[in-house]
Design an enzyme around this catalytic site. Structure first.
Site, PDB file in Angstrom:
ATOM      1  N   TYR B 434       0.813  -1.232   0.000  1.00  0.00           N
ATOM      2  CA  TYR B 434       0.000   0.000   0.000  1.00  0.00           C
ATOM      3  C   TYR B 434       0.837   1.268   0.000  1.00  0.00           C
ATOM      4  CZ  TYR B 434      -0.250  -0.199   5.299  1.00  0.00           C
ATOM      5  OH  TYR B 434      -0.023  -0.250   6.637  1.00  0.00           O
ATOM      6  N   GLU B 435       0.158   2.374  -0.171  1.00  0.00           N
ATOM      7  CA  GLU B 435       0.800   3.695  -0.305  1.00  0.00           C
ATOM      8  C   GLU B 435       1.787   3.689  -1.471  1.00  0.00           C
ATOM      9  OE1 GLU B 435      -0.450   6.038   1.785  1.00  0.00           O
ATOM     10  OE2 GLU B 435       0.662   7.498   0.595  1.00  0.00           O
TER      11      GLU B 435
END
Lengths: 590, 590
Positions: B434-435
């Protein structure tokens, strides 16, 4: 949900174009022509694709449940297992007198890859049984063989291996399970065993436990250990099932993966056990089949990577995200497929080149086991013994890494269980641990196997590499050949470092043991890729009907040499840094 | 079950001996003397150890449950969250006018490590809120700040970030969520968002969703995207809660890890949204705080490795298995502790040297963010922007690897959920995804950041390394200095390769992007270790009261240089192999 298509064409390429098994002088190989192995592989593929793979995700989600002493396997497992049974797959390489087909072990490995890729947890019920059969075959009495093997070969009964106890795994000298001699010649077995795969379940009429225990008079440590058959139900003289034995499941473990396999705590409470082989020689009996068992675990490592790769590649072709920086490849669509991105290709090529190299390495290893057993070839036995820790340790370490990479291709979806990529990584993780944790494999390799028989086997390995390099004088192979030569030189330098330093201080060798195992693994896969490249050129020169397939082998060989193989220099650098940096800290500083 | 003791002494060493933050000219740092940071860290440690860590395993086992549209967090989460709230930890680095304490961001990172190590899933409810606050602070109107921030800073309300949709993650230009302008100046938001961390739960009175959506007239791709505040309950003018908004949770995801965090599918059905910042400038608004957010995820990577290492080291001291090959270390016991074995020490040293290097790197990065924001220092901003993908990608890749290694120390027990080591690996896995998945980080680094502002920032980085090397003329540092120099040279050579080849064919650069990210990461940690070694010698020369601590830093520095840093040469070799091997296969060959 992931899908699975068994790589029959790739396996045929390995068996025939690379290993040329049909022309081998190993007894039993003379029947393995391309049509025969093709027919067997196609049948195995059908079973794997249609029966085993569809239950894989269910097995993970449901897991096994212990209810009133009975272990319930996941929905669909019993039906799928029944098809394995009916197909006679467990007896493929076992003696005809016990119901097997007596095919070479290499065919058990080749079909085994498909079964493991399709459903590793389910395959373990069969795999453990196969291991137990091998131990009884090698060390059991004729009466024991007659009593247990037919039903085990047919999978009416399954088997287990009981080594680990709560306080000891690797260090079996510490085991406490006791065997008390009884008047009738049997033993009363008492103790607790943990991590017993397939220890209890609802898919077989009887379960034949092979148990390590200490009988009186054997001395301390591993010397006092003997091996016993402890059936769940006592087997009557007429072959029918008698009384329930004093063995029961205490609990099943909640694990990171292989949820479909029941990993049991087994309690032996004066259970009736029958000595297998000689008293106090249990370690030898249990470990006779170690090369096979460890090769089988290495196979699990790359087989999980194989199915994970297959799905990641399909996803990368399908998922539209971003644009090719060198120009849109799907201009009419909202975005290009993931596959256009170099970093996505990099991880897919990493996986593909590893999996195909690992497949060739494993089948070569299996054929060496056949040569050792069927032709009583001591050199083959020495070579496979040397390479066994590499097959187990390198292929499971890398296999897990490749599953993680395949999961990464899915982005956020890779982390969601529904998509199935997490399961491949979680299932593959165990292979690095069981059947001797990979650190133990590295210790076995560097502390024992390297110097065995005066270093004869590693010299034989180097000679093989040299011969392969010398035989690759086709100028089209020059880049591949040189890459392998350089890697092999790194491996020789590492061996030299061990010889010069390890005698004075074993820590200097052991601190580099895992690096050496990986260095060795890369050289093995490099050797396989050179062989595969030769085979691909031969096919192309012979006007193969499938040139794209063989061109892809060449491109994948070049990828392996360019991007995996340079790791040997890193491993050598680490090895040469010796034991001092590793051992410098005091205990309190950790 | 695992335990957790926060590494306060190590953090103080980084903040004061290495970064010397008390003497920094960054506004706000003048108050950060050793006693002040010590007091803050001790309080954070207490909270992490006593309140957060004990709920970590429960969170994993129970997970979140969706019942009639309400998400129930695991047992104990609400109570632990209440303590985070009461301690004012969310406002540590936020403006005083909204209830914060206005301390530098570096203190948020330092205490954040402890909270993440103790319970990553629980910490995310706070972390997402902090991110949403930052976006509103940077782009919201004064009225929006007054309306939302006080309650968000206090954690009475939490926040979320809504970017991903089922068909697009990385490629946000494809999003379909619509924003229709309403007569009252608000917008009606309609669409589906997935993977929304903390999207719905039972620990806050209100949830403030930040949502990317397309308002009419903005054009195609990312250009048409705007950012909206969509509160779960409409906030009345008096600050009280009004009507339930048209946003609801569709389902929660079954994930590989971070089970304690509710990862939601969020359905927006004409929900009332309020524009944040300028229309059609939503991407900029959402990504303003990207450096912080990505540093925070990098921190998650090494913080999981930190707690995993701590437990693996304790287990290795405790578990008796096998004997030291150089002579028994525990002759009166049945076996020696695992820690005597070189290969066990190797993995523990791998973990320790990574974690401590990563800690220093992250705190240095956080101090650069402070310098950029508090001193409006454009050079610091350029440098941290350059290093952000390295902080995120390298620290999470390696952090996960180290969790897997820590799990391996436990042998079979590492695979059993009860022992907790699997959770660290499973939780750490998400940070690679993620990110911005790590492949995207590498693309951002090589495709964008390297050449930004004419390559000025990477030149500044090389100058920093050169300066550090020049300043390390103490002969005791010679080996460490030379190792860093060699690694930095590899990095320069890689940059040169990209310059010479990447312009002609971008694939030649992008095929090496992940290798470059790792090469860069190693140089950063090498730089940190040279700084830490200098600090350790300074402490020892100054007659520190704790010489063993500083001697251990030196030994760990030497380990990192000897065994991690040589990886730069491998990464360089792979980079130089260029794009051809990676791009060779046709789509059909995968």
């Amino acid at each position: 949900m992931p899908s699975y298509t068994a790589p029959v064409k790739d396996m045929q390429f390995v068996l025939h174009d690379v290993l040329n098994i049909g022309a081998s002088d190993i007894p039993g190989y003379e029947d393995l022509d391309r049509d025969t192995t093709g027919a067997i592989l196609e049948e195995a593929a059908k079973l794997a694709e249609a029966a085993l793979a569809p239950t894989n995700a269910t097995g993970d989600r449901e897991g096994c449940r212990l209810e009133n002493g009975v272990v319930r396997t996941p929905t669909g497992f019993a039906e799928a297992f029944e098809q394995v049974k009916q197909g006679g797959w467990n007896g493929l390489d076992l003696p005809e007198e016990f119901g097997g087909q007596n095919l070479p072990y290499v065919m058990n490995s080749a079909t085994g890859e498909f079964f493991v890729s399709a459903n590793m947890a389910l395959n373990m019920y069969q795999g453990l049984t196969h291991g137990a059969i091998s131990a009884i075959l090698a060390h059991g009495s004729d009466a024991q063989k007659a009593q247990y093997l037919p039903k085990m070969v047919s999978l009416d009964w399954t088997g287990t291996m009981n080594l680990t106890e709560p306080h000891c795994g690797t260090d079996l000298g510490l085991i406490r399970t006791k065997a008390e001699p009884q008047d009738d010649g049997s033993y009363a077995i008492t103790g607790q065993k943990i991590f017993i795969s397939a220890g209890e379940h609802d898919m077989a009429e009887n379960i034949i436990h092979l148990v390590l225990a200490k009988a009186p008079g054997g001395g301390d440590g591993t010397k006092g250990i003997s091996l016993f058959i402890v059936p769940k139900f006592i087997v009557n003289d007429d072959g029918g099932l008698g009384a329930r034995n004093g063995v029961s499941v205490g609990s099943i473990e909640d694990k990171m993966g292989i949820h479909g396999n029941a990993t049991c705590v087994m309690n032996y409470d004066g259970a009736t056990g029958y000595l297998v082989g000689d008293l106090h020689k249990g370690m030898r009996a249990m470990f006779t089949m170690m090369n096979e068992a460890r090769l089988g675990v290495g196979l699990q490592g790359y087989a999980q990577a194989a199915v994970a790769y297959e799905n990641a590649a399909a996803y990368a072709k399908d998922r539209l995200q971003g644009r090719d920086v060198t120009g849109a490849k799907n201009p009419d669509g909202p975005a290009d497929p993931l596959l256009v991105h170099p970093d996505i290709r990099r991880v897919l090529m990493d996986q593909k080149s590893f999996v195909e190299g690992a497949r060739a390495f494993t089948m070569w290893g299996a054929s060496l086991i056949d040569r050792a057993h069927r032709a009583q070839d001591a050199e083959a036995d020495g070579l496979i013994s040397l390479m066994t820790p590499v097959l187990k340790g390198f292929l499971t370490d890398k296999g897990f890494d490749m599953c993680v990479q395949a999961q990464q291709v899915y982005g956020g979806h890779g982390y969601i269980e529904e998509w199935g990529m997490s399961q491949f990584a979680r299932d593959a993780r165990i292979a690095m641990i069981y059947e001797g944790a990979n650190g133990i494999q590295a210790l076995d390799l560097v502390g024992r196997k390297l110097a065995q028989d005066g270093g004869k086997h590693v010299m034989a390995f180097f000679a093989l590499v040299k011969e392969e390099v010398a035989g690759s004088d086709d100028p089209r192979l020059a880049d591949l050949r040189d890459a392998l030569k350089a890697a092999s030189k790194d491996m020789q330098a590492a061996g030299m470092f061990f010889m010069e330093n390890g005698m004075k201080n074993p820590d200097d060798a052991l601190a580099g043991s895992t690096d050496f195992m990986h260095l060795f693994g890369h050289v093995c896969l490099g050797l396989m890729w050179l062989r595969m490249a030769r085979a691909a050129y031969a096919a192309l020169d012979g006007n193969t009907s499938d040139p794209a397939f063989h061109e892809a082998k060449l491109a994948t060989a070049r990828y392996y040499m360019a991007r995996h193989l340079p790791a040997t220099a890193l491993h050598l650098a680490r090895i040469r840094s010796g034991g001092a940096p590793v051992m410098a800290l005091a205990e309190a500083d950790f």
